[in-house]
Design a protein around this motif. Structure first.
Motif, PDB file in Angstrom:
ATOM      1  N   UNK A 235       0.831  -1.204   0.000  1.00  0.00           N
ATOM      2  CA  UNK A 235       0.000   0.000   0.000  1.00  0.00           C
ATOM      3  C   UNK A 235       0.866   1.255   0.000  1.00  0.00           C
ATOM      4  N   UNK A 236       1.952   1.200   0.791  1.00  0.00           N
ATOM      5  CA  UNK A 236       2.853   2.353   0.813  1.00  0.00           C
ATOM      6  C   UNK A 236       3.490   2.565  -0.555  1.00  0.00           C
ATOM      7  N   UNK A 237       3.921   1.457  -1.188  1.00  0.00           N
ATOM      8  CA  UNK A 237       4.508   1.571  -2.525  1.00  0.00           C
ATOM      9  C   UNK A 237       3.489   2.100  -3.522  1.00  0.00           C
ATOM     10  N   UNK A 238       2.293   1.622  -3.406  1.00  0.00           N
ATOM     11  CA  UNK A 238       1.241   2.099  -4.311  1.00  0.00           C
ATOM     12  C   UNK A 238       0.972   3.583  -4.082  1.00  0.00           C
ATOM     13  N   UNK A 239       0.912   3.976  -2.802  1.00  0.00           N
ATOM     14  CA  UNK A 239       0.680   5.393  -2.506  1.00  0.00           C
ATOM     15  C   UNK A 239       1.813   6.252  -3.049  1.00  0.00           C
ATOM     16  N   UNK A 240       3.084   5.770  -2.889  1.00  0.00           N
ATOM     17  CA  UNK A 240       4.225   6.515  -3.417  1.00  0.00           C
ATOM     18  C   UNK A 240       4.159   6.615  -4.937  1.00  0.00           C
TER      19      UNK A 240
ATOM     20  N   UNK B 165       3.195   9.792  -9.662  1.00  0.00           N
ATOM     21  CA  UNK B 165       2.406  10.014 -10.883  1.00  0.00           C
ATOM     22  C   UNK B 165       1.698  11.365 -10.814  1.00  0.00           C
ATOM     23  N   UNK B 166       1.153  11.704  -9.652  1.00  0.00           N
ATOM     24  CA  UNK B 166       0.458  12.977  -9.515  1.00  0.00           C
ATOM     25  C   UNK B 166       1.434  14.146  -9.658  1.00  0.00           C
ATOM     26  N   UNK B 167       2.650  13.968  -9.077  1.00  0.00           N
ATOM     27  CA  UNK B 167       3.655  15.035  -9.204  1.00  0.00           C
ATOM     28  C   UNK B 167       4.051  15.226 -10.669  1.00  0.00           C
ATOM     29  N   UNK B 168       4.296  14.100 -11.360  1.00  0.00           N
ATOM     30  CA  UNK B 168       4.642  14.200 -12.776  1.00  0.00           C
ATOM     31  C   UNK B 168       3.494  14.809 -13.578  1.00  0.00           C
ATOM     32  N   UNK B 169       2.294  14.431 -13.211  1.00  0.00           N
ATOM     33  CA  UNK B 169       1.149  14.995 -13.920  1.00  0.00           C
ATOM     34  C   UNK B 169       1.050  16.497 -13.687  1.00  0.00           C
ATOM     35  N   UNK B 170       1.297  16.921 -12.437  1.00  0.00           N
ATOM     36  CA  UNK B 170       1.268  18.358 -12.148  1.00  0.00           C
ATOM     37  C   UNK B 170       2.393  19.080 -12.897  1.00  0.00           C
ATOM     38  N   UNK B 171       3.571  18.455 -12.928  1.00  0.00           N
ATOM     39  CA  UNK B 171       4.683  19.065 -13.669  1.00  0.00           C
ATOM     40  C   UNK B 171       4.361  19.167 -15.159  1.00  0.00           C
ATOM     41  N   UNK B 172       3.740  18.114 -15.693  1.00  0.00           N
ATOM     42  CA  UNK B 172       3.373  18.146 -17.114  1.00  0.00           C
ATOM     43  C   UNK B 172       2.369  19.259 -17.381  1.00  0.00           C
ATOM     44  N   UNK B 173       1.408  19.412 -16.470  1.00  0.00           N
ATOM     45  CA  UNK B 173       0.436  20.499 -16.641  1.00  0.00           C
ATOM     46  C   UNK B 173       1.126  21.862 -16.566  1.00  0.00           C
TER      47      UNK B 173
END
Length: 272
Positions: A187-192, A197-205
């Motif tokens: 679960x921790x790995x999945x959360x990380x 992914x969210x950070x990369x998505x924010x950076x892409x935006x």
């Protein structure tokens, strides 16, 4: 022959009411008279032997009880009708009260006998129902006893199945508890992974927004350059036009000067 005056109430009104009652009783009892007359009337002095009939009543079907009940109802209706007829006939006799008393006593005797037979019938019916209930209960007990091994086996199977389910539930719980750290790590790995992914998505935006802004600025600069180039071209053309106009004016001035000099020379020649 002298007839003594009656010692009862005057008969006129009473007889009219009594005759009306007798007619109503006759209308009610007529359908039952034929059946009642076909059956032999029991002796009024005889009493039914309840104990002797009880064993027979226990095995007697319900339709036999219904037939006996119907016969008692018919005898009761016949007794009422007979009493009404006797009362009607008593008023044609000399000793009216004596006749009425004998008719009433006879009616009561028959009614008491019918009542006794009714009680006996009710007892027999209750005894038959009780015996039927006892027989049904005995059959149920026999059936329960015959089905006891099957029920015991089914109960044993159910108990074993319940215990197996409990054991399986305990094993599943132990397995879940043992796998809890691995599940927590996963679960921790999945959360990380989701956070990355969210950070990369924010950076892409953000990069897409920056690129869009730069493209808009480049487009604005290009447009300004186009405007400046057009203005420069217009200015060059205007200066070229102005220079050409000045050159033409200068050429005209030179021509005029040459013409004036030519005229002056001509005038000088003419004056010489």
């Amino acid at each position: 022959m002298f007839r003594s005056p009656p010692t009862t109430l005057p008969i006129s009104r009473f007889s009219v009411a009594l005759r009306a009652a007798q007619v109503a009783a006759a209308v009610f009892a007529l359908p039952c008279i034929a059946l009642a007359q076909t059956a032999p009337a029991p002796d009024a002095t005889s009493q039914p032997d309840t104990h002797a009939e009880a064993p027979l009543a226990a095995s007697m079907p319900s339709n036999a009880f219904d037939a006996r009940q119907k016969a008692l109802d018919q005898r009761s209706a016949q007794n009422d009708y007979t009493y009404g007829v006797a009362v009607h006939q008593c008023y044609d006799t000399f000793f009216v009260n004596t006749c009425l008393g004998r008719a009433r006593d006879k009616m009561r005797d028959v009614k008491a006998q019918i009542r006794s037979e009714q009680l006996s019938l009710d007892d027999e019916r209750r005894a038959a129902r009780a015996q039927q209930r006892d027989e049904q209960e005995a059959l149920r007990r026999v059936q329960d006893e015959s089905e006891a091994p099957q029920r015991a086996a089914a109960d044993e199977r159910n108990a074993q199945a319940y215990e197996e389910k409990q054991r399986q539930h305990a094993l599943d719980a132990a397995k879940r508890n043992a796998e809890a750290p691995q599940r927590a790590q996963n679960q921790a790995a999945y959360d990380q992974k989701q956070a990355d992914f969210q950070r990369k998505l924010d950076q892409a935006h953000a990069q897409a927004a920056q690129d869009a802004k730069e493209r808009a600025e480049r487009a604005q600069r290009f447009g300004q350059k186009q405007v400046d180039a057009a203005q420069h071209k217009a200015d060059v053309e205007a200066r070229q036009k102005q220079a050409a106009q000045k050159a033409q004016e200068k050429q005209q001035e030179q021509l005029q000067q040459q013409e004036q000099q030519k005229q002056l020379r001509q005038e000088q020649q003419d004056s010489e």
